[in-house]
Design a protein around this motif. Structure first.
Motif, PDB file in Angstrom:
ATOM      1  N   LEU A   1      60.218  43.423-115.014  1.00  0.00           N
ATOM      2  CA  LEU A   1      58.812  43.173-115.347  1.00  0.00           C
ATOM      3  C   LEU A   1      58.104  44.516-115.433  1.00  0.00           C
ATOM      4  N   SER A   2      57.060  44.574-116.247  1.00  0.00           N
ATOM      5  CA  SER A   2      56.370  45.855-116.413  1.00  0.00           C
ATOM      6  C   SER A   2      54.882  45.628-116.644  1.00  0.00           C
ATOM      7  N   PHE A   3      54.091  46.620-116.251  1.00  0.00           N
ATOM      8  CA  PHE A   3      52.671  46.651-116.608  1.00  0.00           C
ATOM      9  C   PHE A   3      52.535  47.522-117.855  1.00  0.00           C
ATOM     10  N   VAL A   4      51.664  47.104-118.764  1.00  0.00           N
ATOM     11  CA  VAL A   4      51.492  47.827-120.026  1.00  0.00           C
ATOM     12  C   VAL A   4      49.999  47.918-120.326  1.00  0.00           C
ATOM     13  N   ASP A   5      49.556  49.114-120.800  1.00  0.00           N
ATOM     14  CA  ASP A   5      48.117  49.266-121.120  1.00  0.00           C
ATOM     15  C   ASP A   5      47.860  49.477-122.608  1.00  0.00           C
ATOM     16  N   GLY A   6      48.818  49.105-123.426  1.00  0.00           N
ATOM     17  CA  GLY A   6      48.656  49.291-124.870  1.00  0.00           C
ATOM     18  C   GLY A   6      49.508  50.438-125.367  1.00  0.00           C
ATOM     19  N   LYS A   7      49.627  51.484-124.547  1.00  0.00           N
ATOM     20  CA  LYS A   7      50.451  52.627-124.943  1.00  0.00           C
ATOM     21  C   LYS A   7      51.430  53.069-123.841  1.00  0.00           C
ATOM     22  N   THR A   8      51.024  52.935-122.587  1.00  0.00           N
ATOM     23  CA  THR A   8      51.889  53.363-121.475  1.00  0.00           C
ATOM     24  C   THR A   8      52.525  52.135-120.832  1.00  0.00           C
ATOM     25  N   ILE A   9      53.767  52.307-120.389  1.00  0.00           N
ATOM     26  CA  ILE A   9      54.454  51.210-119.683  1.00  0.00           C
ATOM     27  C   ILE A   9      54.942  51.732-118.342  1.00  0.00           C
ATOM     28  N   ARG A  10      54.772  50.917-117.317  1.00  0.00           N
ATOM     29  CA  ARG A  10      55.300  51.230-115.981  1.00  0.00           C
ATOM     30  C   ARG A  10      56.120  50.025-115.529  1.00  0.00           C
ATOM     31  N   THR A  11      57.414  50.257-115.346  1.00  0.00           N
ATOM     32  CA  THR A  11      58.270  49.126-114.974  1.00  0.00           C
ATOM     33  C   THR A  11      58.250  48.899-113.466  1.00  0.00           C
ATOM     34  N   MET A  12      58.446  47.647-113.099  1.00  0.00           N
ATOM     35  CA  MET A  12      58.511  47.274-111.678  1.00  0.00           C
ATOM     36  C   MET A  12      59.979  47.273-111.251  1.00  0.00           C
ATOM     37  N   THR A  13      60.190  47.021-109.977  1.00  0.00           N
ATOM     38  CA  THR A  13      61.561  46.937-109.479  1.00  0.00           C
ATOM     39  C   THR A  13      62.288  45.757-110.147  1.00  0.00           C
ATOM     40  N   SER A  14      63.603  45.851-110.272  1.00  0.00           N
ATOM     41  CA  SER A  14      64.367  44.825-110.999  1.00  0.00           C
ATOM     42  C   SER A  14      64.547  43.550-110.165  1.00  0.00           C
ATOM     43  N   ALA A  15      64.955  42.499-110.853  1.00  0.00           N
ATOM     44  CA  ALA A  15      65.217  41.216-110.176  1.00  0.00           C
ATOM     45  C   ALA A  15      66.275  40.459-110.970  1.00  0.00           C
ATOM     46  N   GLN A  16      66.834  39.435-110.354  1.00  0.00           N
ATOM     47  CA  GLN A  16      67.727  38.537-111.109  1.00  0.00           C
ATOM     48  C   GLN A  16      67.397  37.098-110.777  1.00  0.00           C
ATOM     49  N   ASP A  17      67.277  36.301-111.825  1.00  0.00           N
ATOM     50  CA  ASP A  17      66.963  34.879-111.687  1.00  0.00           C
ATOM     51  C   ASP A  17      68.262  34.055-111.740  1.00  0.00           C
ATOM     52  N   HIS A  18      68.192  32.820-111.307  1.00  0.00           N
ATOM     53  CA  HIS A  18      69.310  31.867-111.426  1.00  0.00           C
ATOM     54  C   HIS A  18      68.739  30.661-112.156  1.00  0.00           C
ATOM     55  N   LYS A  19      69.026  30.557-113.446  1.00  0.00           N
ATOM     56  CA  LYS A  19      68.308  29.572-114.263  1.00  0.00           C
ATOM     57  C   LYS A  19      68.903  28.160-114.218  1.00  0.00           C
ATOM     58  N   ARG A  20      70.213  28.078-113.964  1.00  0.00           N
ATOM     59  CA  ARG A  20      70.828  26.735-113.978  1.00  0.00           C
ATOM     60  C   ARG A  20      70.482  25.964-112.709  1.00  0.00           C
ATOM     61  N   ALA A  21      70.523  24.643-112.851  1.00  0.00           N
ATOM     62  CA  ALA A  21      70.079  23.784-111.738  1.00  0.00           C
ATOM     63  C   ALA A  21      71.051  23.763-110.561  1.00  0.00           C
ATOM     64  N   MET A  22      72.351  23.968-110.846  1.00  0.00           N
ATOM     65  CA  MET A  22      73.330  23.724-109.780  1.00  0.00           C
ATOM     66  C   MET A  22      74.112  24.977-109.394  1.00  0.00           C
ATOM     67  N   ASP A  23      74.713  24.925-108.215  1.00  0.00           N
ATOM     68  CA  ASP A  23      75.534  26.047-107.734  1.00  0.00           C
ATOM     69  C   ASP A  23      76.595  26.394-108.769  1.00  0.00           C
TER      70      ASP A  23
END
Ligand code: GLY
Length: 427
Positions: free
Chosen positions: A196-218
């Motif tokens: 994820l990142s913050f953006v002001d139109g010209k500058t970007i500052r990225t946040m720390t990374s993450a990982q999602d688990h999109k499927r419903a089951m183990d």
């Protein structure tokens, strides 16, 4: 400052919790909010797509900044409407939110500006899509062009499945008008990472990374959901990967949007696939991820409101983002049957167990306050986040805290962050 947050999920609860930490914030409103948000903000019964009412409310309460959390109002142009009424608003305007609102647009943008992504073709009729698929290699990915609650992506193993997919997306309109156009994309393999990142139109500052688990089951089985749990940071997002993405993906995306006359201010969420050929963009979103926000925001040291103001004012270049040197894991507690069919209205017990527990968070997603107490009111009910000095510790803490609350039909995945063990094997 008086803040109005638009949305009602775990993401908006995490945003509200961060806003509440800011010394600048005196009052937080949330439309429509949920029972958990209601403990730190005043919830107002206005839907996220009721633009006229939202603008009128913001004017009446003299709101200093509106934060639009959800994709639908962003893509629908709520930021434009607020700005037209003279209200400072954090989030991309409609012409920039198209980065998420149309997958065909974002694929064309990446192709035009040489941003790494999977090969693809766009289609606006089913016949042409099927003719293309008859000569394609499988597996292949079908994506409904528009917003589809994260469910408009189908991975097809053969031509029959692909034909069924085209039918359901483009002809049966399983995802409504989101299926008016279709993107057919090469199937990529690798590890997924969210940045994820913050953006002001010209500058970007990225946040720390993450990982999602999109499927419903183990085991990553079952249907795609909005997300069943996250961890942050991702041990697979190395310094080298970051350097590559900063140079070839992040800034080029911001520059491409500016060059197209679609200046982007707000959050860009890069869904990345770390392939054998290097990192590639799987998808863009124009908002915080959910549940990514529930592990990223609690680790952010900056005053979130200050960063958002800098985005609005085009001053992001003056700031550096800082994150705690620890880890966080979020386990989503859902209603059994999610994402298809599930019951609501069950009493949630044990919420008080989180009171006064530093490093533990119970973010509400689908909950409602009733006379009997707080009850389940959605597929994803709560996001249980815990921090730890390491990912392993955070994971153990999050699963322990997931037992502190209970409700009928409670369902969760038990392997959120299991990949962490894999990354640290033998260490
Ligand atoms: N967690 C995926 C999303 O927010 O779209």
């Amino acid at each position: 400052m008086k803040i109005l947050i638009v949305g009602s999920g775990g993401r908006e609860h995490a945003i509200a919790a961060s806003a509440a930490k800011s010394d600048r914030v005196r009052q937080i409103y949330c439309a429509p909010g949920n029972a958990g948000i209601g403990q730190i903000a005043e919830c107002v019964p206005i839907g996220a797509m009721e633009f006229e009412k939202l603008v009128a409310f913001a004017k009446e309460k003299e709101i200093d900044m509106v934060i639009v959390g959800m994709d639908d109002p962003l893509v629908g142009g709520l930021v434009d409407e607020m700005e037209a009424a003279g209200i400072r608003t954090f989030g991309p305007r409609k012409n920039a939110a198209v980065l998420e609102g149309s997958k065909a647009f974002s694929k064309d943008l990446m192709k035009k500006y040489g941003i790494p992504t999977a090969a693809y073709e766009n289609f606006d009729n089913a016949q042409d899509a099927v003719a293309y698929l008859e000569k394609a290699q499988f597996p292949i990915v079908l994506k409904a062009d528009g917003l589809a609650l994260g469910k408009g992506v189908l991975i097809c193993r053969n031509l029959e499945e692909a034909k069924d997919g085209v039918r359901s997306i483009m002809l049966d309109k399983q995802f409504g008008s989101a299926g008016n156009k279709l993107v057919v994309e090469q199937f990529m393999t690798g590890r997924e990472v969210s940045v994820l990142s913050f953006v002001d139109g010209k500058t970007i500052r990225t946040m720390t990374s993450a990982q999602d688990h999109k499927r419903a089951m183990d085991g990553d089985k079952g249907l795609n959901t909005g997300g069943m749990g996250t961890f942050s940071p991702s041990p697979f997002y190395t310094k080298e990967v970051d350097e590559f993405c900063q140079k070839n993906i992040y800034q080029p995306t911001v520059d491409a949007m500016a060059a197209e006359g679609r200046e982007f201010k707000g959050i860009i969420f890069f869904g990345l696939m770390l392939t054998e050929d290097g990192p590639k963009v799987l998808e863009y979103n124009a908002r915080f991820g959910d549940p990514e926000a529930q592990v990223v925001l609690p680790r952010m040291k900056n005053d979130m409101i200050e960063v958002m103001e800098a985005c609005i004012d085009g001053r992001l270049g003056e700031l550096d983002l800082q994150f705690e040197d620890n880890a966080a894991v979020c386990v989503v507690l859902a209603s059994d049957g999610y994402p298809v069919k599930y019951e609501k209205g069950y009493l949630i017990r044990g919420l008080e167990n989180f009171d006064g527990k530093d490093g533990y968070y119970c973010f509400h997603a689908g909950t409602k306050q009733t006379e009997a107490g707080i009850v389940t009111n959605g597929g994803r009910v709560l996001g249980i986040t815990a921090k730890g000095s390491s990912l392993k510790e955070a994971r153990a803490n999050a699963y322990q805290a997931a037992e502190w609350v209970d409700f009928d039909n409670k369902y969760m995945r038990h392997d959120i962050g299991k990949a962490i063990d894999e990354a640290y094997k033998g260490k």
